[in-house]
Each structure stands twice: as structure tokens, then as C-alpha cells.
Design a protein around this motif. Structure first.
Motif, PDB file in Angstrom:
ATOM      1  N   PHE A 147       9.267  24.830  23.085  1.00 59.62           N
ATOM      2  CA  PHE A 147       9.502  24.765  21.638  1.00 59.62           C
ATOM      3  C   PHE A 147      10.850  24.119  21.347  1.00 59.62           C
ATOM      4  O   PHE A 147      10.973  23.298  20.426  1.00 59.62           O
ATOM      5  CB  PHE A 147       9.441  26.161  21.025  1.00 59.62           C
ATOM      6  N   ALA A 148      11.869  24.487  22.114  1.00 54.75           N
ATOM      7  CA  ALA A 148      13.202  23.907  21.919  1.00 54.75           C
ATOM      8  C   ALA A 148      13.197  22.408  22.163  1.00 54.75           C
ATOM      9  O   ALA A 148      13.972  21.665  21.551  1.00 54.75           O
ATOM     10  CB  ALA A 148      14.206  24.598  22.845  1.00 54.75           C
ATOM     11  N   LYS A 149      12.296  21.960  23.041  1.00 54.07           N
ATOM     12  CA  LYS A 149      12.165  20.526  23.327  1.00 54.07           C
ATOM     13  C   LYS A 149      11.210  19.841  22.347  1.00 54.07           C
ATOM     14  O   LYS A 149      10.913  18.653  22.508  1.00 54.07           O
ATOM     15  CB  LYS A 149      11.664  20.321  24.751  1.00 54.07           C
ATOM     16  N   GLU A 150      10.712  20.614  21.366  1.00 51.14           N
ATOM     17  CA  GLU A 150       9.774  20.122  20.352  1.00 51.14           C
ATOM     18  C   GLU A 150       8.442  19.667  20.954  1.00 51.14           C
ATOM     19  O   GLU A 150       7.740  18.844  20.385  1.00 51.14           O
ATOM     20  CB  GLU A 150      10.393  18.999  19.507  1.00 51.14           C
ATOM     21  N   ARG A 199       4.128  22.603  14.811  1.00 57.31           N
ATOM     22  CA  ARG A 199       5.293  23.485  14.919  1.00 57.31           C
ATOM     23  C   ARG A 199       4.958  24.881  14.395  1.00 57.31           C
ATOM     24  O   ARG A 199       5.295  25.891  15.013  1.00 57.31           O
ATOM     25  CB  ARG A 199       6.457  22.891  14.127  1.00 57.31           C
ATOM     26  N   GLU A 202       5.049  28.345  16.377  1.00 62.05           N
ATOM     27  CA  GLU A 202       5.851  29.479  15.910  1.00 62.05           C
ATOM     28  C   GLU A 202       4.999  30.738  15.801  1.00 62.05           C
ATOM     29  O   GLU A 202       5.408  31.822  16.248  1.00 62.05           O
ATOM     30  CB  GLU A 202       6.462  29.161  14.542  1.00 62.05           C
ATOM     31  N   GLU A 228       9.235  29.177  24.894  1.00 64.74           N
ATOM     32  CA  GLU A 228      10.461  28.984  24.114  1.00 64.74           C
ATOM     33  C   GLU A 228      11.205  27.719  24.554  1.00 64.74           C
ATOM     34  O   GLU A 228      11.790  27.029  23.717  1.00 64.74           O
ATOM     35  CB  GLU A 228      11.339  30.222  24.249  1.00 64.74           C
ATOM     36  N   VAL A 229      11.172  27.420  25.847  1.00 56.28           N
ATOM     37  CA  VAL A 229      11.801  26.191  26.336  1.00 56.28           C
ATOM     38  C   VAL A 229      11.061  24.972  25.776  1.00 56.28           C
ATOM     39  O   VAL A 229      11.689  24.013  25.304  1.00 56.28           O
ATOM     40  CB  VAL A 229      11.804  26.152  27.881  1.00 56.28           C
TER      41      VAL A 229
END
Length: 233
Positions: free
Chosen positions: A119-122, A75, A79, A116-117
Motif C-alpha cells: 500500500f505504501a508503494k501504491e 486505493r 484500504e 501495508e508495504v
């Protein structure tokens, strides 16, 4: 034999603790450490069944800790990569890359959105990959001085200004045979619109884009412009 096996397990758990040092305060590592202490105490007291039970619990939580640490590190990498990508696009915005390098800029923006998509989905690995593609997309982008969009006609004796000669200038079309592009764009401002040979000093001549190249501002002899190329976009 039991004591030897337990000693090997403790060495393994110690390795897990070293691996986890950057994120040592996670709940799984704390439980692993606590169960390790209990296992050692039970072992010292000769309570071998309890020692095995606690050591198994310690190992289980150590594995959870490893998974947590890997996720946290992944993560953090994502980031950091997305931050670099955003900074690179901000730089591209500053040098107006969206018009001077439209294809590269568009690809970079799309990759950032994908990052970013993800990342939002991990999906941190995929997010990092997309973020790196932002940097790759903009790798060949450099700050460019835009070609001029206008030219102020000077006296013939001073400059030999005419459509033919102006079109030949490197910052215009670098080719005199392209003079008709200038004529068609400016003939309504000529004293005799049907006569391309008559242009007057002081006329603000428009230099139309003929290849999708970005042009802005009025020609300044103090500015060093790149030479126009049909490959310019």
C-alpha cells in the motif's frame, strides 16, 4: 460528416462522465466537462476546428479521469481490505490465537505487513491481495478453551487419582501410557520422589505440554475442555 463524428465523441464523453460520477469532482473530470461544453459551443457556432480541438482535449482529460478513478477505487478497496485484515487479527489476538494457532497467526501477521508495504508503494492491487490472504490464513481459527496446566489431586476414594488415571483423562493426555510425563514433572513434590504410586490429595500437579499444545490455568470441572490430541498445537 464532421457533425456526426463529433456527436459520437460527445456520447463517449457522456459515458465517461457517468463512470466518474462517484469521483466527479476530480480535476480531470472537471476539465473534461469544461472542454466538452466549449466543444459544443464551438460546434453550435460552426467553428469546427475549435470544436475538434476542444473535443480532443475533453477526451484526453476524460481518460485521465478514468485512470484517476480506477486508482482511487483501487486505493479504497485496498484500504477497506486492510481494515478488515486488521480487525481479524485484533480478534485473533483477543482469543489468543498466537498460541493456539501459531502457524496461522504468524502467516496472517506477515501478510498484513506485506499488505501495508504494498500500500505504501501504491501497489493497491497487491495490497488487496495480501489483505485477503490475512483472512484466508485465519479462516480455520476458532476460539478454543485452553487445556489446563495444573490439576489438584483429589482423594483416591472419590476420584481414583493416580498418574496413570490422570494421564488418561481427555483434558490431560487422553492416554494413560503417558503418565511418566506427569511423574517427571512433579516427582520433586511427592512425599517419596522415587515412588510414583504415592501422591497426596490437595497436591497441585503440573501438566506439562508434550506436543507444543497451549495450556494455562487449573483444571475446573465446570469447564468443558477439548480432548487432547497429538495434533494439537
Amino acid at each position: 460528416m464532421m457533425k456526426k463524428l463529433f456527436s459520437v465523441l460527445l456520447v463517449s464523453l457522456l459515458g465517461a462522465s457517468i463512470f466518474a460520477i462517484s469521483y466527479k469532482n476530480n480535476m480531470y473530470q472537471k476539465l473534461a466537462d469544461e472542454y466538452t461544453r466549449k466543444a459544443q459551443s464551438a460546434m453550435d457556432a460552426g467553428q469546427y476546428d475549435d470544436a475538434v480541438k476542444y473535443s480532443n482535449l475533453a477526451e484526453e482529460n476524460a481518460e485521465y479521469s478514468r485512470a484517476y478513478i480506477e486508482m482511487a477505487m483501487s486505493r479504497k478497496t485496498a484500504e477497506d481490505s486492510i481494515t478488515l485484515a486488521k480487525n481479524k487479527i485484533a480478534w485473533a489476538d483477543k482469543i489468543n490465537a498466537s498460541v493456539s494457532f501459531p502457524m496461522a497467526y504468524t502467516a496472517a501477521v506477515e501478510n498484513l505487513q506485506n499488505a501495508e508495504v504494498a500500500f505504501a508503494k501504491e501497489d493497491f492491487e497487491k495490497a488487496t491481495e495480501y489483505a485477503k490472504q490475512v483472512l484466508e490464513s485465519l479462516d480455520g481459527v476458532t476460539e478454543k478453551t485452553p487445556l489446563p496446566e495444573y490439576y489438584i489431586v483429589r482423594p483416591w476414594a472419590e476420584s481414583k487419582d493416580c498418574f496413570w488415571n490422570i494421564a488418561a483423562r481427555p483434558y490431560v493426555y487422553n492416554n494413560p501410557w503417558l503418565w511418566e510425563n506427569l511423574y517427571q514433572a512433579n516427582k520433586s513434590d511427592l512425599p517419596e520422589p522415587s515412588n510414583p504410586n504415592l501422591i497426596e490429595p490437595g497436591m497441585k500437579m503440573k501438566i506439562p505440554s508434550i506436543n507444543g499444545e497451549y495450556r494455562t490455568g487449573t483444571y475446573d470441572p465446570k469447564v468443558k475442555y477439548d480432548t487432547f490430541s497429538k495434533e494439537d498445537k
